[in-house]
Design an enzyme around this catalytic site. Structure first.
Site, PDB file in Angstrom:
ATOM      1  N   ASP A  12       0.907  -1.362   0.004  1.00  0.00           N
ATOM      2  CA  ASP A  12      -0.348   0.388   0.157  1.00  0.00           C
ATOM      3  C   ASP A  12       1.045   0.863   0.510  1.00  0.00           C
ATOM      4  OD1 ASP A  12      -1.981   1.176  -0.430  1.00  0.00           O
ATOM      5  OD2 ASP A  12      -2.666   0.498   1.901  1.00  0.00           O
ATOM      6  N   GLU A  50       2.388   4.272  -4.050  1.00  0.00           N
ATOM      7  CA  GLU A  50       1.964   3.039  -4.613  1.00  0.00           C
ATOM      8  C   GLU A  50       2.251   1.548  -4.890  1.00  0.00           C
ATOM      9  OE1 GLU A  50      -1.198   1.515  -2.975  1.00  0.00           O
ATOM     10  OE2 GLU A  50      -2.256   3.280  -2.719  1.00  0.00           O
ATOM     11  N   HIS A 126      -9.710  -0.400   2.751  1.00  0.00           N
ATOM     12  CA  HIS A 126     -10.855   0.163   4.377  1.00  0.00           C
ATOM     13  C   HIS A 126     -12.024  -1.032   3.813  1.00  0.00           C
ATOM     14  CE1 HIS A 126      -8.160   3.676   4.323  1.00  0.00           C
ATOM     15  NE2 HIS A 126      -7.965   3.816   3.262  1.00  0.00           N
ATOM     16  N   ASP A 136      -1.711  -0.256   5.372  1.00  0.00           N
ATOM     17  CA  ASP A 136      -2.660   0.512   4.837  1.00  0.00           C
ATOM     18  C   ASP A 136      -1.974   1.361   6.066  1.00  0.00           C
ATOM     19  OD1 ASP A 136      -4.483   2.428   3.683  1.00  0.00           O
ATOM     20  OD2 ASP A 136      -4.833   2.518   6.163  1.00  0.00           O
TER      21      ASP A 136
END
Length: 155
Positions: A12, A50, A126, A136
């Protein structure tokens, strides 16, 4: 030839502002062995972070492997699977003849994938995917180190 080892990777990237301070993270899992890596950049974009998560994970591997990368970035997954070949054929230009953004990192990702057999997977960010949530959080913490502000929990 011996069978390649299988490594599962979860990546992430995060950016506090876009552009702004950013961070990336990758979780590498080989059997029961896990390694969480992360890094940051003081002035970057979310897409660059990313990409860096995937690049750093692949560059951390010391021998050719079957690598199963899970990302929540359609930009990374579609880019490497669908767009890169066309960009290369067009001299790193998009279909509307503009320079491809992040060409340096796309080229680095291509080099990093070369020794490996890589499978790409996407998960919605999420959404409660445990490993995606871990990277994340690590990426957001890495980004926060560039601001001097500690950030935890959901942004």
């Amino acid at each position: 030839m011996s069978e390649r080892q299988t490594v599962d990777v979860f990546t992430d990237g995060a950016c506090l502002g876009n552009p702004g301070p950013g961070g990336w993270a990758a979780l590498l899992r080989y059997g029961k062995i896990e390694k969480l890596i992360s890094g940051a950049d003081a002035d970057t974009t979310n897409n660059r972070m990313e990409l860096m998560g995937a690049i750093a994970a692949l560059e951390a591997l010391t021998r050719p492997c079957l690598v199963r990368i899970t990302t929540d970035s359609q930009y990374v997954k579609q880019g490497i699977q669908q767009w890169v070949a066309r960009w290369q054929a067009n001299g790193w230009r998009t279909s509307d003849k503009k320079p491809v953004k992040n060409q340096d990192l796309w080229e680095r990702l291509i080099r990093a994938t070369a020794p490996h057999q890589v499978e790409w997977f996407w998960t919605r960010g999420h959404s409660g995917h445990e490993d995606n949530e871990r990277v994340d959080e690590a990426a957001r913490i890495a980004a926060a180190t560039q601001t001097g502000v500690t950030q935890t929990g959901n942004a």
